[in-house]
Design an enzyme around this catalytic site. Structure first.
Site, PDB file in Angstrom:
ATOM      1  N   LYS A 226       0.837  -1.207   0.000  1.00 29.89           N
ATOM      2  CA  LYS A 226       0.000   0.000   0.000  1.00 29.89           C
ATOM      3  C   LYS A 226       0.868   1.251   0.000  1.00 29.89           C
ATOM      4  O   LYS A 226       1.744   1.397   0.839  1.00 29.89           O
ATOM      5  CB  LYS A 226      -0.906  -0.011   1.230  1.00 29.89           C
ATOM      6  CG  LYS A 226      -1.851  -1.212   1.260  1.00 29.89           C
ATOM      7  CD  LYS A 226      -2.603  -1.318   2.571  1.00 29.89           C
ATOM      8  CE  LYS A 226      -1.703  -1.623   3.721  1.00 29.89           C
ATOM      9  NZ  LYS A 226      -2.411  -1.909   4.983  1.00 29.89           N
ATOM     10  N   THR A 259      -7.484   9.357   9.447  1.00 30.21           N
ATOM     11  CA  THR A 259      -7.057   8.156   8.710  1.00 30.21           C
ATOM     12  C   THR A 259      -6.689   6.993   9.628  1.00 30.21           C
ATOM     13  O   THR A 259      -6.166   5.986   9.167  1.00 30.21           O
ATOM     14  CB  THR A 259      -5.826   8.480   7.833  1.00 30.21           C
ATOM     15  OG1 THR A 259      -4.826   9.048   8.690  1.00 30.21           O
ATOM     16  CG2 THR A 259      -6.151   9.455   6.732  1.00 30.21           C
ATOM     17  N   GLY A 261      -6.752   3.726  11.308  1.00 24.77           N
ATOM     18  CA  GLY A 261      -7.494   2.479  11.087  1.00 24.77           C
ATOM     19  C   GLY A 261      -7.712   2.133   9.634  1.00 24.77           C
ATOM     20  O   GLY A 261      -8.426   1.171   9.320  1.00 24.77           O
TER      21      GLY A 261
END
Ligand SMILES: Cc1ncc(COP(=O)(O)OP(=O)(O)O)c(N)n1
Ligand code: 3NM
Ligand code: MG
Length: 546
Positions: A226, A259, A261
């Site tokens: 990611k 943001t 979690g």
């Protein structure tokens, strides 16, 4: 750890009054006194209409602030329609400032929780988050061998987003040696990927690809690296690798500090989609879209005083559209019979835009676009607002051609743009993730760009010559086929399509081709409803033949 206390007599379900018994009709049992959870008959006879409920088990830490960890996982699965059971590996004291304390659950008790759930509750997918010790990773692997599940999603949580360490070096080795070879997907962010690979530097997309490949070699079937932490860009790019192909997944970078979690949520959404039966790539795509939408809807929410807040997983329940009972999510099948209006034609036949739209819906149009090239903005906006009402009450999405400003002002369901209009990624920035964006494409390269830009569908034409759009090149069936084969998005064919040739377009049976978009064959006619009805029945017959 404090031991679990038995329910007090006042609350005990074994001592309910008659009315409480109606609310809690099934006998509950205390975990302390239940028999060992070996295979045993289901508690109730399963009715003929018993419905399987996709089930994700999350094995993760509790976040007292409820933005991440177990709490995020349960909310994410609930939002996507999956049941989520939970095995707690650690209890953390944390909030929007950071992690103040971590209290690991003893390995044996993690094992006891795993056995309780896995032996009884038909788990489809296990998702892991914080695994604070090598011993806990080992206990998990043992249980997974004993109670196999459909898929294992491993989110290698090592450092919290606030920078606090959540699992140490010995755990890292056990992750790599024991857990990864069992995983269907591993989802590290760039920091985690770097740690897993001995602190290699990851600065570019090409570094992310190499990292995905190296992690793949550790044994998981898929890897998603990611890129949310990569240096600022308008995109949030993740790299997906299935052992053969690298796929770059582009998403919108939402400007928000809420943001906390996101990693847990993304992995849980992947798990929920897999539990529902999705393929891995589709599960990842849905998960990414979900996180993007949740961040977008939560960007201005305020909770806590720290730098990183939680976001609202159940945003769709709070959306005004949902409250009105008409939350539009794009369904590619809506492209089946796409009615595109034309002010000149409607004027010629003495009808308003509103009446034209009403008639098209009456005849069975499945999506409508207002393509009003010569209408003054104010008149256009008034008409668009009326059409939004009509379409919404019929459950038909309404898009606006070219004019993002008009779409925003009338709260349309989306916008259609061409190659010389505003780029789709800018439209996406303005409209947000919940709206539908269509892009006209005549080549595979344009179709690829539309997908990268975050479009939902492409319009491909002219399939036949048309007089409605000046100087429009004709692609023919071959051009349509080339674009459909290359497209990762659903396609609607456009250009010169009418009741005489629509059947032949659908009978091509092209992949991704979902329907036809039509202007003159519906609106340059006396009765729009009749023409739409005839076209619909031709399309349905063609589809049943091909
Ligand atoms: C469904 C659909 N497909 C293609 C187009 C054409 O859009 P564009 O190329 O921007 O041309 P104009 O319609 O703006 O003239 C479309 N409108 N709808
Ligand atoms: C608006 C438009 N776009 C096209 C494209 O090829 O992208 S063809 C077209 C006009 C379609 O009108 P009719 O159904 O009357 O032929
Ligand atoms: Mg245009």
């Amino acid at each position: 750890m404090a031991s679990v206390s038995a329910p007090s007599a006042a609350l005990s379900p074994h001592r309910t009054s008659a009315s409480a018994a109606l609310l809690f009709p099934y006998p509950c049992f205390s975990p302390r006194v239940s028999p060992a959870p070996t295979a045993r008959p289901r508690r109730l006879a399963v009715s003929a209409r018993a419905m399987p409920w996709p089930h994700v088990l999350t094995v993760a830490g509790s976040d007292s602030g409820a933005g991440a960890g177990i709490q995020a996982d349960i909310k994410a699965c609930a939002a996507l329609g999956a049941y989520c059971s939970s095995v707690i590996t650690a209890v953390t004291a944390q909030n929007t400032v950071g992690v103040q304390g971590v209290h690991a659950v003893p390995e044996e008790f993690v094992g006891e929780q795993l056995k309780s759930v896995l032996a009884d509750m038909s788990v489809d997918v296990v998702k892991t988050g914080m695994l604070p010790s090598a011993g806990i990773v080992k206990v998990l692997c043992e249980n997974l061998r004993k109670f196999p599940v459909k898929a294992l999603v491993v989110d290698p949580v090592m450092v919290s987003t606030s920078g606090d360490t959540l699992s140490g070096p010995s755990t890292l080795a056990t992750y790599r040696d024991e857990l990864f070879p069992m995983a269907d997907i591993v989802t590290p962010n760039v920091k985690e990927a770097s740690k897993l690979l001995g602190d290699v530097s990851l600065q570019t997309i090409s570094d992310m690809r190499s990292a995905a490949e190296s992690i793949y070699k550790l044994g998981p079937k898929h890897v998603l690296v990611k890129g949310g932490d990569m240096p600022d860009s308008t995109d949030a790019i993740d790299v997906f690798f299935d052992g053969e192909e690298f796929i770059e997944l582009h998403g919108l970078r939402i400007k928000t500090s809420n943001t906390h979690g996101t990693g847990c949520t993304l992995a849980s959404c992947i798990a929920a989609e897999l539990a529902k039966g999705a393929t891995m790539l589709h599960a990842v795509e849905v998960a990414k879209k979900f996180v993007e939408s949740a961040l977008y809807h939560s960007k201005d929410l305020v909770i806590g005083n720290g730098p990183q807040g939680p976001f609202d997983h159940l945003f769709s329940l709070n959306s005004p559209l949902h409250k009105m009972g008409s939350l539009h999510k794009f369904n590619p099948d809506d492209l089946f019979l796409y009615a595109v209006t034309d002010s000149g034609m409607n004027k010629k036949w003495g009808r308003s835009i509103k009446d034209a739209v009403k008639a098209a819906i009456e005849g069975g149009a499945t999506i409508v676009q207002l393509r009003e090239k010569d209408t003054e903005t104010r008149e256009f906006l008034e008409a668009a607002k009326a059409c939004v009402e009509i379409c919404r009450s019929s459950g038909v999405p309404l898009l606006i051609n070219d004019r993002v400003d008009v779409a925003l002002a009338c709260n349309a369901d989306g916008v259609h743009v061409g190659q010389s209009d505003m780029p789709a990624w800018e439209v996406r920035e303005l409209l947000g993730p919940g709206k539908i964006i269509g892009v006209s494409c005549k080549t595979p390269a344009q179709a690829g760009q539309a997908w990268k830009d975050g479009a939902d569908y492409i319009g491909c034409g002219g399939v036949f010559p048309t007089t409605t759009k000046a100087n429009n090149p004709t692609l023919g069936f071959e051009g349509l086929r080339t674009v459909c084969l290359a497209s990762k998005l659903p396609v609607v064919a456009i250009g010169g399509i009418n009741t005489g040739n629509a059947g032949s377009v659908m009978e091509l049976g092209l992949p991704n081709l979902k329907g036809v978009a039509v202007v003159s064959a519906l609106f340059d006619r006396e009765c729009v409803a009749t023409e739409t009805r005839s076209l619909r029945s031709i399309l349905m017959n063609a589809c049943s033949r091909s």
